[in-house]
Design a protein around this motif. Sequence first.
Motif, PDB file in Angstrom:
ATOM      1  N   UNK A  21       1.573  26.591  75.413  1.00 31.96           N
ATOM      2  CA  UNK A  21       1.230  25.818  74.659  1.00 31.96           C
ATOM      3  C   UNK A  21       0.992  24.169  75.115  1.00 31.96           C
ATOM      4  N   UNK A  22       1.665  23.809  76.437  1.00 31.99           N
ATOM      5  CA  UNK A  22       1.401  22.924  76.948  1.00 31.99           C
ATOM      6  C   UNK A  22      -0.006  22.669  77.306  1.00 31.99           C
ATOM      7  N   UNK A  23      -0.511  23.672  77.908  1.00 29.28           N
ATOM      8  CA  UNK A  23      -1.913  23.889  78.287  1.00 29.28           C
ATOM      9  C   UNK A  23      -2.815  23.597  77.438  1.00 29.28           C
ATOM     10  N   UNK A  24      -2.656  24.432  76.153  1.00 34.70           N
ATOM     11  CA  UNK A  24      -3.400  24.114  75.045  1.00 34.70           C
ATOM     12  C   UNK A  24      -3.473  22.788  74.498  1.00 34.70           C
ATOM     13  N   UNK A  25      -2.220  22.249  74.340  1.00 36.31           N
ATOM     14  CA  UNK A  25      -2.115  20.895  74.035  1.00 36.31           C
ATOM     15  C   UNK A  25      -2.992  19.894  74.826  1.00 36.31           C
ATOM     16  N   UNK A  26      -2.616  19.933  75.947  1.00 35.84           N
ATOM     17  CA  UNK A  26      -3.294  19.143  76.865  1.00 35.84           C
ATOM     18  C   UNK A  26      -4.976  19.395  76.923  1.00 35.84           C
ATOM     19  N   UNK A  27      -5.461  20.513  76.962  1.00 36.32           N
ATOM     20  CA  UNK A  27      -6.851  20.675  76.540  1.00 36.32           C
ATOM     21  C   UNK A  27      -7.262  20.136  75.368  1.00 36.32           C
ATOM     22  N   UNK A  28      -6.928  20.216  74.202  1.00 39.63           N
ATOM     23  CA  UNK A  28      -7.104  19.739  72.943  1.00 39.63           C
ATOM     24  C   UNK A  28      -7.008  18.215  72.853  1.00 39.63           C
ATOM     25  N   UNK A  29      -6.180  17.596  73.635  1.00 38.56           N
ATOM     26  CA  UNK A  29      -6.069  16.079  73.538  1.00 38.56           C
ATOM     27  C   UNK A  29      -6.944  15.309  74.653  1.00 38.56           C
ATOM     28  N   UNK A  30      -7.113  15.933  75.822  1.00 35.33           N
ATOM     29  CA  UNK A  30      -7.416  15.238  76.853  1.00 35.33           C
ATOM     30  C   UNK A  30      -8.909  15.772  77.344  1.00 35.33           C
ATOM     31  N   UNK A  31      -9.185  17.076  77.101  1.00 36.59           N
ATOM     32  CA  UNK A  31     -10.573  17.549  77.449  1.00 36.59           C
ATOM     33  C   UNK A  31     -11.596  18.052  76.494  1.00 36.59           C
ATOM     34  N   UNK A  32     -11.118  18.801  75.563  1.00 37.91           N
ATOM     35  CA  UNK A  32     -12.123  19.366  74.365  1.00 37.91           C
ATOM     36  C   UNK A  32     -12.704  18.584  73.576  1.00 37.91           C
ATOM     37  N   UNK A  33     -12.137  17.264  73.139  1.00 41.26           N
ATOM     38  CA  UNK A  33     -12.691  16.262  72.304  1.00 41.26           C
ATOM     39  C   UNK A  33     -14.061  15.496  73.325  1.00 41.26           C
ATOM     40  N   UNK A  34     -13.943  15.724  74.353  1.00 41.92           N
ATOM     41  CA  UNK A  34     -14.880  15.126  75.432  1.00 41.92           C
ATOM     42  C   UNK A  34     -15.919  16.068  75.626  1.00 41.92           C
ATOM     43  N   UNK A  35     -16.022  17.109  75.663  1.00 40.44           N
ATOM     44  CA  UNK A  35     -16.978  18.253  76.049  1.00 40.44           C
ATOM     45  C   UNK A  35     -18.245  17.685  75.833  1.00 40.44           C
ATOM     46  N   UNK A  36     -19.136  17.975  77.070  1.00 40.76           N
ATOM     47  CA  UNK A  36     -19.016  18.279  78.413  1.00 40.76           C
ATOM     48  C   UNK A  36     -18.445  17.456  79.287  1.00 40.76           C
ATOM     49  N   UNK A  37     -18.494  16.070  78.906  1.00 42.63           N
ATOM     50  CA  UNK A  37     -18.151  14.842  79.554  1.00 42.63           C
ATOM     51  C   UNK A  37     -16.769  14.499  80.118  1.00 42.63           C
ATOM     52  N   UNK A  38     -16.035  15.681  80.451  1.00 41.53           N
ATOM     53  CA  UNK A  38     -14.589  15.277  80.623  1.00 41.53           C
ATOM     54  C   UNK A  38     -14.208  14.051  81.409  1.00 41.53           C
ATOM     55  N   UNK A  39     -13.416  13.305  81.097  1.00 40.72           N
ATOM     56  CA  UNK A  39     -13.306  11.898  81.855  1.00 40.72           C
ATOM     57  C   UNK A  39     -11.971  12.529  83.008  1.00 40.72           C
ATOM     58  N   UNK A  40     -11.469  13.666  82.945  1.00 43.02           N
ATOM     59  CA  UNK A  40     -10.533  13.851  83.980  1.00 43.02           C
ATOM     60  C   UNK A  40     -11.006  15.138  84.706  1.00 43.02           C
ATOM     61  N   UNK A  41     -10.474  15.537  85.884  1.00 40.84           N
ATOM     62  CA  UNK A  41     -10.419  16.703  86.415  1.00 40.84           C
ATOM     63  C   UNK A  41      -9.259  17.386  86.372  1.00 40.84           C
ATOM     64  N   UNK A  42      -9.615  18.883  86.234  1.00 37.16           N
ATOM     65  CA  UNK A  42      -8.487  19.429  85.755  1.00 37.16           C
ATOM     66  C   UNK A  42      -7.930  20.499  86.986  1.00 37.16           C
ATOM     67  N   UNK A  43      -6.523  20.238  87.305  1.00 39.15           N
ATOM     68  CA  UNK A  43      -5.921  21.385  88.172  1.00 39.15           C
ATOM     69  C   UNK A  43      -4.720  22.087  87.455  1.00 39.15           C
TER      70      UNK A  43
END
Length: 161
Positions: A21-43
Amino acid sequence: MATPEKQVVVIGIDDSDHSFYALEWALDHFFAPYAPNFPFSLVIVHAKPSPASAIGLAGPGAADVLPYVDSDLKKIAARVIEKAKEICLSKSVNNVMLEVVEGDARNVLCEAVEKHHASMLAVGSHGYGAIKRAVLGSVSDYCAHHAHCSVMIVKRPKHKH
């Protein structure tokens, strides 16, 4: 290591629903809205317990069990990483670094923050009460106090019956 111009977000996962759930939440709030120009790198980091720590202190014959325990822990780690990949792909997040590191999750996550120079660590909350947290310890609580970055603890919403 991630590209230097982007800030790094480390997400700690285990095999719990809270973690995914935490992974999905973080993706929805920090990555998906910015596709494909993510402002973050994800590890994404999964801490695999050592076989000895998984069975605890045991008497004679414990050494015979260690290879089986290790095999099971590796299978769990592979499932966790595979599920994390599927979640990322479903959110169109493709450029992800996935790691499995053996050790206690508290230390593994804090070390991952240092290694990747992360500006944020995201972890799920299991929602333990005070007694259970005192007995089992809390990875999120430890990380909030010891990680050298901002720590986001993602809680699953409680469903009313």
